[in-house]
Write an enzyme that holds these catalytic residues in place. Structure first.
Site, PDB file in Angstrom:
ATOM      1  N   THR A 117       0.828  -1.212   0.000  1.00 43.93           N
ATOM      2  CA  THR A 117       0.000   0.000   0.000  1.00 43.93           C
ATOM      3  C   THR A 117       0.857   1.255   0.000  1.00 43.93           C
ATOM      4  O   THR A 117       1.976   1.256   0.541  1.00 43.93           O
ATOM      5  CB  THR A 117      -0.892   0.010   1.265  1.00 43.93           C
ATOM      6  OG1 THR A 117      -1.490   1.305   1.411  1.00 43.93           O
ATOM      7  CG2 THR A 117      -0.096  -0.252   2.531  1.00 43.93           C
ATOM      8  N   TYR A 141      -1.553   0.220  10.172  1.00 46.61           N
ATOM      9  CA  TYR A 141      -1.872  -0.465   8.909  1.00 46.61           C
ATOM     10  C   TYR A 141      -0.664  -0.414   7.969  1.00 46.61           C
ATOM     11  O   TYR A 141      -0.195  -1.449   7.477  1.00 46.61           O
ATOM     12  CB  TYR A 141      -3.096   0.185   8.251  1.00 46.61           C
ATOM     13  CG  TYR A 141      -3.299  -0.264   6.836  1.00 46.61           C
ATOM     14  CD1 TYR A 141      -3.631  -1.589   6.561  1.00 46.61           C
ATOM     15  CD2 TYR A 141      -3.122   0.618   5.770  1.00 46.61           C
ATOM     16  CE1 TYR A 141      -3.784  -2.022   5.250  1.00 46.61           C
ATOM     17  CE2 TYR A 141      -3.283   0.191   4.463  1.00 46.61           C
ATOM     18  CZ  TYR A 141      -3.602  -1.120   4.209  1.00 46.61           C
ATOM     19  OH  TYR A 141      -3.743  -1.545   2.914  1.00 46.61           O
TER      20      TYR A 141
HETATM   21  N1  UFG Z   1     -12.651  11.685   2.562  1.00 47.85           N
HETATM   22  C1  UFG Z   1     -13.645  12.597   2.878  1.00 47.85           C
HETATM   23  N2  UFG Z   1     -14.856  12.111   3.287  1.00 47.85           N
HETATM   24  C2  UFG Z   1     -15.118  10.772   3.405  1.00 47.85           C
HETATM   25  C3  UFG Z   1     -14.088   9.844   3.066  1.00 47.85           C
HETATM   26  C4  UFG Z   1     -12.868  10.346   2.671  1.00 47.85           C
HETATM   27  O1  UFG Z   1     -13.440  13.794   2.801  1.00 47.85           O
HETATM   28  O2  UFG Z   1     -16.231  10.399   3.793  1.00 47.85           O
HETATM   29  C5  UFG Z   1     -11.342  12.188   2.109  1.00 47.85           C
HETATM   30  C6  UFG Z   1     -10.214  11.765   3.007  1.00 47.85           C
HETATM   31  O3  UFG Z   1     -10.064  12.649   4.073  1.00 47.85           O
HETATM   32  C7  UFG Z   1      -9.045  11.774   2.022  1.00 47.85           C
HETATM   33  C8  UFG Z   1      -9.678  11.374   0.701  1.00 47.85           C
HETATM   34  O4  UFG Z   1     -11.066  11.620   0.855  1.00 47.85           O
HETATM   35  O5  UFG Z   1      -8.558  13.071   1.909  1.00 47.85           O
HETATM   36  C9  UFG Z   1      -9.485   9.921   0.349  1.00 47.85           C
HETATM   37  O6  UFG Z   1      -9.860   9.129   1.468  1.00 47.85           O
HETATM   38  P1  UFG Z   1     -10.102   7.565   1.380  1.00 47.85           P
HETATM   39  O7  UFG Z   1     -10.567   7.130   2.736  1.00 47.85           O
HETATM   40  O8  UFG Z   1     -10.972   7.254   0.224  1.00 47.85           O
HETATM   41  O9  UFG Z   1      -8.682   6.984   1.049  1.00 47.85           O
HETATM   42  P2  UFG Z   1      -7.274   7.189   1.807  1.00 47.85           P
HETATM   43  O10 UFG Z   1      -6.454   8.050   0.901  1.00 47.85           O
HETATM   44  O11 UFG Z   1      -7.430   7.615   3.196  1.00 47.85           O
HETATM   45  O12 UFG Z   1      -6.770   5.695   1.884  1.00 47.85           O
HETATM   46  C10 UFG Z   1      -6.046   5.094   0.867  1.00 47.85           C
HETATM   47  C11 UFG Z   1      -6.263   3.592   0.954  1.00 47.85           C
HETATM   48  C12 UFG Z   1      -5.677   3.056   2.227  1.00 47.85           C
HETATM   49  C13 UFG Z   1      -4.242   3.510   2.350  1.00 47.85           C
HETATM   50  C14 UFG Z   1      -4.119   5.006   2.225  1.00 47.85           C
HETATM   51  C15 UFG Z   1      -2.691   5.441   2.206  1.00 47.85           C
HETATM   52  O13 UFG Z   1      -7.628   3.294   0.902  1.00 47.85           O
HETATM   53  O14 UFG Z   1      -5.735   1.663   2.214  1.00 47.85           O
HETATM   54  O15 UFG Z   1      -4.707   5.425   1.005  1.00 47.85           O
HETATM   55  O16 UFG Z   1      -2.616   6.793   2.520  1.00 47.85           O
HETATM   56  F1  UFG Z   1      -3.751   3.161   3.555  1.00 47.85           F
END
Ligand code: UFG
Length: 331
Positions: A117, A141
């Site tokens: 990841t 994670y």
């Molecule tokens: N976000 C929102 N509202 C929501 C969900 C997400 O504003 O309801 C934002 C988050 O704050 C972030 C972006 O959308 O800025 C993307 O969030 P996600 O949860 O979709 O994905 P992440 O980037 O947090 O997570 C991904 C992978 C993980 C990994 C991570 C590494 O899904 O498995 O990248 O940084 F660990």
């Protein structure tokens, strides 16, 4: 016909890879405890329902199947949960991976593809982030995956001929099968695109936008969204590399550019046709401002040819899947 053993093959990403393996003519055996995966998601091959921690069952299944390669998807994936329950993550993502490697060593099975990841990078100093960047995960994670990568690196150093692996570092995986047969089917999804589309369907009253004061153009976080079918194809090229005698290696899986949360929300509204409510909220803990992949390595070295570098296509396939997933889950 080459035989591929797939842990976690009934889950979101695993099932798309199993589909691609089946279409490419591989013989597939999925090993999955169905904790987050689903039987209907396994479109090719056979399924053994079992725990990764069940060494005996794992070993017997592998001994009977005699795979040419193993793909290891089975893992926990929620960053927030990993922070509140770190040992759960180290046990499943690291210790169970270690045990799987022990079993593979006992059985002389030496080709391995690992789901890693972008979380291994933490908050990188430079983006797009290259595979050579320092690994500084900021949550358990990411650390649990980084530790598994280390096991793989050490094992291949010890047994360079007998054990070879490819670790694929996924960025933000999204979208669904274009045929609408499989897609993300988590009970309580936290990912942006899925949350936005479920909000559009009225399953949540509003979408929370976490943080509008990041040092980015529109103040919201930037991510590199990759379509799950392109990610599946990355696994196929990695597999061919190993089966053709290629060396152990690590590759980023992303398109090399990103979209802000606001841009994703706009596309989700356009695709769904619903002007759902967005609530601007505080930053979510642990979110880096921007995370995009330097992705030329997998393109140049493994000849990966992504076909869906198009946010609207990603969101559209996810939207089509959202119309079906509830019925699938209640089957
Ligand atoms: N976000 C929102 N509202 C929501 C969900 C997400 O504003 O309801 C934002 C988050 O704050 C972030 C972006 O959308 O800025 C993307 O969030 P996600 O949860 O979709 O994905 P992440 O980037 O947090 O997570 C991904 C992978 C993980 C990994 C991570 C590494 O899904 O498995 O990248 O940084 F660990």
């Amino acid at each position: 016909m080459k035989k591929i053993f797939v842990t976690g093959g009934a889950g979101y990403i695993g099932s798309h890879v199993v589909k691609a393996l089946g279409e490419a003519g591989y013989q597939v055996l999925v090993y999955d405890n169905l904790s987050t995966g689903n039987r209907w998601a396994v479109l090719h091959g056979d399924l053994v329902v079992g725990e990764l921690s069940d060494r005996q069952l794992l070993s017997n299944t592998l001994r009977d199947f005699q795979p040419d390669a193993v793909m290891h998807f089975a893992a926990f994936i929620e960053v927030a949960e990993s922070v509140s329950n770190p040992l759960k993550y180290y046990r499943n993502n690291t210790l169970n991976a270690l045990q799987l490697l022990e079993v593979l060593q006992e059985l002389n099975i030496g080709r391995f593809i690992f789901s890693s990841t972008a979380a291994v990078y933490g908050t990188p100093e430079e983006i797009p982030v290259a595979e050579t960047a320092p690994l500084e995960p900021i949550n358990p994670y990411g650390a649990s995956k980084m530790m598994s990568e280390r096991l793989l690196a050490d094992l291949t150093l010890a047994l360079p001929e007998d054990f070879r692996y490819v670790a694929l570092r996924y960025f933000n995986v999204a979208g669904a099968d274009s045929g609408g047969r499989i897609g993300q089917a988590y009970k309580n999804p936290t990912h942006l695109i899925t949350r936005a589309l479920k909000t559009a369907r009225g399953q949540y009253p509003a979408l929370q936008l976490f943080g509008t004061d990041y040092p980015t153009e529109d103040g919201t976080c930037i991510r590199d969204y990759i379509h799950v079918d392109d990610l599946a194809e990355a696994h196929l090229v990695a597999l061919r590399h190993l089966l053709n005698g290629g060396q152990s290696d690590i590759f980023n899986c992303g398109y090399g550019h990103g979209y802000s949360v606001r841009e994703v929300i706009e596309v989700a509204k356009k695709v769904s046709g619903v002007d759902f409510t967005v609530i601007e909220a505080d930053r979510r803990e642990g979110d880096p401002a921007a995370l995009t992949a330097k992705s030329d390595k997998i393109v140049s070295e493994l000849d990966w040819k992504p076909r869906h570098d198009d946010l609207e296509y990603i969101v559209r396939t996810a939207w089509e899947w959202e119309q079906k997933v509830d019925a699938k889950l209640s089957d």
